[in-house]
Design a protein around this motif. Sequence first.
Motif, PDB file in Angstrom:
ATOM      1  N   ARG A 165     -33.719 -41.663 -16.955  1.00 14.21           N
ATOM      2  CA  ARG A 165     -35.112 -41.746 -16.496  1.00 14.21           C
ATOM      3  C   ARG A 165     -35.227 -41.385 -15.020  1.00 14.21           C
ATOM      4  NH1 ARG A 165     -35.275 -46.374 -19.975  1.00 14.21           N
ATOM      5  NH2 ARG A 165     -34.775 -47.738 -18.204  1.00 14.21           N
ATOM      6  N   LEU A 166     -34.252 -41.828 -14.225  1.00 14.11           N
ATOM      7  CA  LEU A 166     -34.285 -41.511 -12.802  1.00 14.11           C
ATOM      8  C   LEU A 166     -34.100 -40.012 -12.574  1.00 14.11           C
ATOM      9  CD1 LEU A 166     -34.505 -42.574  -9.952  1.00 14.11           C
ATOM     10  CD2 LEU A 166     -32.056 -43.009  -9.951  1.00 14.11           C
ATOM     11  N   VAL A 167     -33.186 -39.399 -13.318  1.00 16.39           N
ATOM     12  CA  VAL A 167     -32.969 -37.957 -13.208  1.00 16.39           C
ATOM     13  C   VAL A 167     -34.228 -37.199 -13.613  1.00 16.39           C
ATOM     14  CG1 VAL A 167     -31.708 -36.013 -14.220  1.00 16.39           C
ATOM     15  CG2 VAL A 167     -30.464 -38.035 -13.459  1.00 16.39           C
ATOM     16  N   GLU A 168     -34.941 -37.718 -14.608  1.00 13.15           N
ATOM     17  CA  GLU A 168     -36.180 -37.079 -15.059  1.00 13.15           C
ATOM     18  C   GLU A 168     -37.219 -37.034 -13.942  1.00 13.15           C
ATOM     19  OE1 GLU A 168     -38.385 -37.139 -19.422  1.00 13.15           O
ATOM     20  OE2 GLU A 168     -37.614 -38.996 -18.574  1.00 13.15           O
ATOM     21  N   ILE A 169     -37.185 -38.005 -13.049  1.00 12.30           N
ATOM     22  CA  ILE A 169     -38.117 -38.032 -11.905  1.00 12.30           C
ATOM     23  C   ILE A 169     -37.609 -37.140 -10.774  1.00 12.30           C
ATOM     24  CG2 ILE A 169     -39.150 -39.518 -10.137  1.00 12.30           C
ATOM     25  CD1 ILE A 169     -38.914 -41.835 -12.163  1.00 12.30           C
ATOM     26  N   VAL A 170     -36.299 -37.173 -10.544  1.00 12.03           N
ATOM     27  CA  VAL A 170     -35.711 -36.515  -9.376  1.00 12.03           C
ATOM     28  C   VAL A 170     -35.558 -35.011  -9.558  1.00 12.03           C
ATOM     29  CG1 VAL A 170     -33.548 -36.334  -8.083  1.00 12.03           C
ATOM     30  CG2 VAL A 170     -34.529 -38.570  -8.528  1.00 12.03           C
ATOM     31  N   PHE A 171     -35.246 -34.562 -10.764  1.00  8.42           N
ATOM     32  CA  PHE A 171     -34.943 -33.141 -10.989  1.00  8.42           C
ATOM     33  C   PHE A 171     -36.080 -32.207 -10.581  1.00  8.42           C
ATOM     34  CE2 PHE A 171     -34.528 -29.308 -13.643  1.00  8.42           C
ATOM     35  CZ  PHE A 171     -33.266 -28.898 -13.263  1.00  8.42           C
ATOM     36  N   PRO A 172     -37.349 -32.481 -10.940  1.00 10.14           N
ATOM     37  CA  PRO A 172     -38.434 -31.586 -10.486  1.00 10.14           C
ATOM     38  C   PRO A 172     -38.515 -31.485  -8.957  1.00 10.14           C
ATOM     39  CG  PRO A 172     -39.214 -32.999 -12.261  1.00 10.14           C
ATOM     40  CD  PRO A 172     -37.869 -33.513 -11.868  1.00 10.14           C
ATOM     41  N   ILE A 173     -38.235 -32.583  -8.250  1.00  5.41           N
ATOM     42  CA  ILE A 173     -38.228 -32.547  -6.780  1.00  5.41           C
ATOM     43  C   ILE A 173     -37.122 -31.624  -6.288  1.00  5.41           C
ATOM     44  CG2 ILE A 173     -37.963 -33.954  -4.692  1.00  5.41           C
ATOM     45  CD1 ILE A 173     -38.975 -36.355  -6.314  1.00  5.41           C
ATOM     46  N   TYR A 174     -35.986 -31.698  -6.930  1.00  5.28           N
ATOM     47  CA  TYR A 174     -34.842 -30.858  -6.573  1.00  5.28           C
ATOM     48  C   TYR A 174     -35.181 -29.379  -6.739  1.00  5.28           C
ATOM     49  CZ  TYR A 174     -29.983 -29.188  -6.701  1.00  5.28           C
ATOM     50  OH  TYR A 174     -28.803 -28.528  -6.456  1.00  5.28           O
ATOM     51  N   ILE A 175     -35.755 -29.014  -7.896  1.00  5.31           N
ATOM     52  CA  ILE A 175     -36.097 -27.612  -8.159  1.00  5.31           C
ATOM     53  C   ILE A 175     -37.200 -27.137  -7.220  1.00  5.31           C
ATOM     54  CG2 ILE A 175     -37.046 -26.024  -9.870  1.00  5.31           C
ATOM     55  CD1 ILE A 175     -34.143 -26.782 -10.372  1.00  5.31           C
ATOM     56  N   PHE A 176     -38.187 -27.992  -6.953  1.00  6.29           N
ATOM     57  CA  PHE A 176     -39.259 -27.627  -6.028  1.00  6.29           C
ATOM     58  C   PHE A 176     -38.688 -27.340  -4.634  1.00  6.29           C
ATOM     59  CE2 PHE A 176     -42.291 -28.960  -2.739  1.00  6.29           C
ATOM     60  CZ  PHE A 176     -43.325 -28.068  -2.987  1.00  6.29           C
ATOM     61  N   LEU A 207     -27.959 -19.082 -13.629  1.00 10.21           N
ATOM     62  CA  LEU A 207     -28.931 -18.115 -13.114  1.00 10.21           C
ATOM     63  C   LEU A 207     -29.458 -18.537 -11.742  1.00 10.21           C
ATOM     64  CD1 LEU A 207     -30.976 -17.235 -16.346  1.00 10.21           C
ATOM     65  CD2 LEU A 207     -29.257 -15.835 -15.180  1.00 10.21           C
ATOM     66  N   LEU A 208     -29.703 -19.834 -11.555  1.00  6.46           N
ATOM     67  CA  LEU A 208     -30.157 -20.314 -10.257  1.00  6.46           C
ATOM     68  C   LEU A 208     -29.089 -20.104  -9.185  1.00  6.46           C
ATOM     69  CD1 LEU A 208     -32.010 -23.633 -11.255  1.00  6.46           C
ATOM     70  CD2 LEU A 208     -33.032 -21.474 -10.543  1.00  6.46           C
ATOM     71  N   LEU A 209     -27.828 -20.299  -9.544  1.00  3.91           N
ATOM     72  CA  LEU A 209     -26.746 -20.061  -8.588  1.00  3.91           C
ATOM     73  C   LEU A 209     -26.638 -18.584  -8.231  1.00  3.91           C
ATOM     74  CD1 LEU A 209     -23.915 -22.401  -9.947  1.00  3.91           C
ATOM     75  CD2 LEU A 209     -25.176 -22.663  -7.813  1.00  3.91           C
ATOM     76  N   ILE A 210     -26.858 -17.704  -9.205  1.00 12.00           N
ATOM     77  CA  ILE A 210     -26.806 -16.260  -8.951  1.00 12.00           C
ATOM     78  C   ILE A 210     -27.917 -15.850  -7.984  1.00 12.00           C
ATOM     79  CG2 ILE A 210     -27.184 -13.999 -10.015  1.00 12.00           C
ATOM     80  CD1 ILE A 210     -25.691 -15.053 -12.489  1.00 12.00           C
ATOM     81  N   VAL A 211     -29.142 -16.306  -8.269  1.00 14.90           N
ATOM     82  CA  VAL A 211     -30.272 -15.983  -7.387  1.00 14.90           C
ATOM     83  C   VAL A 211     -30.029 -16.547  -5.991  1.00 14.90           C
ATOM     84  CG1 VAL A 211     -32.746 -16.312  -6.995  1.00 14.90           C
ATOM     85  CG2 VAL A 211     -31.908 -15.848  -9.302  1.00 14.90           C
ATOM     86  N   ASN A 212     -29.497 -17.757  -5.933  1.00 18.39           N
ATOM     87  CA  ASN A 212     -29.249 -18.390  -4.635  1.00 18.39           C
ATOM     88  C   ASN A 212     -28.225 -17.596  -3.816  1.00 18.39           C
ATOM     89  OD1 ASN A 212     -29.675 -20.869  -2.912  1.00 18.39           O
ATOM     90  ND2 ASN A 212     -27.469 -20.965  -3.158  1.00 18.39           N
ATOM     91  N   SER A 213     -27.172 -17.112  -4.454  1.00 22.28           N
ATOM     92  CA  SER A 213     -26.172 -16.326  -3.724  1.00 22.28           C
ATOM     93  C   SER A 213     -26.769 -15.015  -3.226  1.00 22.28           C
ATOM     94  CB  SER A 213     -24.954 -16.059  -4.619  1.00 22.28           C
ATOM     95  OG  SER A 213     -25.288 -15.185  -5.676  1.00 22.28           O
ATOM     96  N   ILE A 214     -27.636 -14.395  -4.026  1.00 20.82           N
ATOM     97  CA  ILE A 214     -28.313 -13.164  -3.603  1.00 20.82           C
ATOM     98  C   ILE A 214     -29.179 -13.429  -2.380  1.00 20.82           C
ATOM     99  CG2 ILE A 214     -30.085 -11.476  -4.260  1.00 20.82           C
ATOM    100  CD1 ILE A 214     -28.976 -11.627  -7.128  1.00 20.82           C
ATOM    101  N   MET A 215     -29.905 -14.538  -2.390  1.00 18.41           N
ATOM    102  CA  MET A 215     -30.770 -14.889  -1.264  1.00 18.41           C
ATOM    103  C   MET A 215     -29.947 -15.133   0.001  1.00 18.41           C
ATOM    104  SD  MET A 215     -33.877 -14.779  -2.402  1.00 18.41           S
ATOM    105  CE  MET A 215     -34.789 -15.619  -1.128  1.00 18.41           C
TER     106      MET A 215
END
Length: 364
Positions: free
Chosen positions: A139-150, A226-234
């Motif tokens: 439940r805590l991860v469900e709250i925290v994950f959107p903040i992380y992605i944002f 995919l997020l790691l790939i985009v992040n390395s490109i950035m």
Amino acid sequence: MNTEKISGLQLFYIMCGYILGTAIILGLGQEVKQDAWLFIGFGLSGGLILMAVYTKLAIYYPGDTLVQMLPKIIGKFLSYPIIFLYILHFTYSASRACRELGALIITTILNETPIIIVIGSFILLLIYCLRGGVESFGRLVEIVFPIYIFSLLLIWILLLTVDHFNVKNLTPILGEGVKPVLIKAFPNAINFPFGESIVIMMFFPFLTNKQHIRKVGMSSLILGGLLLIVNSIMMVSVVGAEIYSLDAFTLLTATQMVSVADFLERFDALVILMMVLGVFFKAGAFFFGAAVATSQLFRLKQNRSVFLGLGTIIAPLSLVSASSYVEHLEFGFEYYVPYFLGFLQIVIPIMLLCLAFIRKIISR
């Protein structure tokens, strides 16, 4: 212990955040410079094969964790030393993630604070959360994950405003050919962070709908990769291939270059927030895996007290395992990841799947 359940979405959040973890801050594939995104892509391909192995084992032995299925496949006595190695792996990997968090915090915002205070405080937070059970963790991860992605998306948008941003930094692509990248990608890119998803096998019995085991495992791995790939490109586009290959905290360095209208600056807090949340996902999953494995090995009825015991081990282990952060990274990428993790995350699971397959044929 298996009466607690988490949903497929919660496990997806846990594993996706776990894959990103510390890897998104540190930067992957630094040794191949501008080809880092291909390095990660090769690692993701191998990670998907491993995830197919992990989920197939879970399908063969539904309701069992990795620790519970080992005696059924290779026998009780042979399984004990291997189970101990997995407990050691989960515990030590959690301590490594905490050490990386502590190193970032004391070099940025808490320069005069002892690193043991930072790591100890974080361990107490993890113990408090995990003692509530896998449901409270989910439940805590469900709250925290959107903040992380944002936070991650916001950092990427800000990096686009950097004057030095140039996609040409990614060239020449495969300037020395594909072979050097493949050699360096195997097994390091597969083992870290994708092979570490073996910890998902400690969560499968708690999943509400076990028909979604493969879907959850594969989708979390694909999104994280995919997020790691985009992040390395950035990052390479902002700081260049040379700085990317040398910097310890590449995303932090890139973010420090952001200046919007010479007014909005110092977005380091976003990177620090992401590191705290990423280590929460990663160390939390390793911590949980080690506690469940220990409880099942010694047939304990509950694992609440195990978290306290492991917490007192993880905090000092994160400091005594290496005298400096540079030594910590060198030991990890030169010895721990290719050899120890290669054995536990690639060799053992594939061997277990082959034996389980033979057992199924014989039983029929």
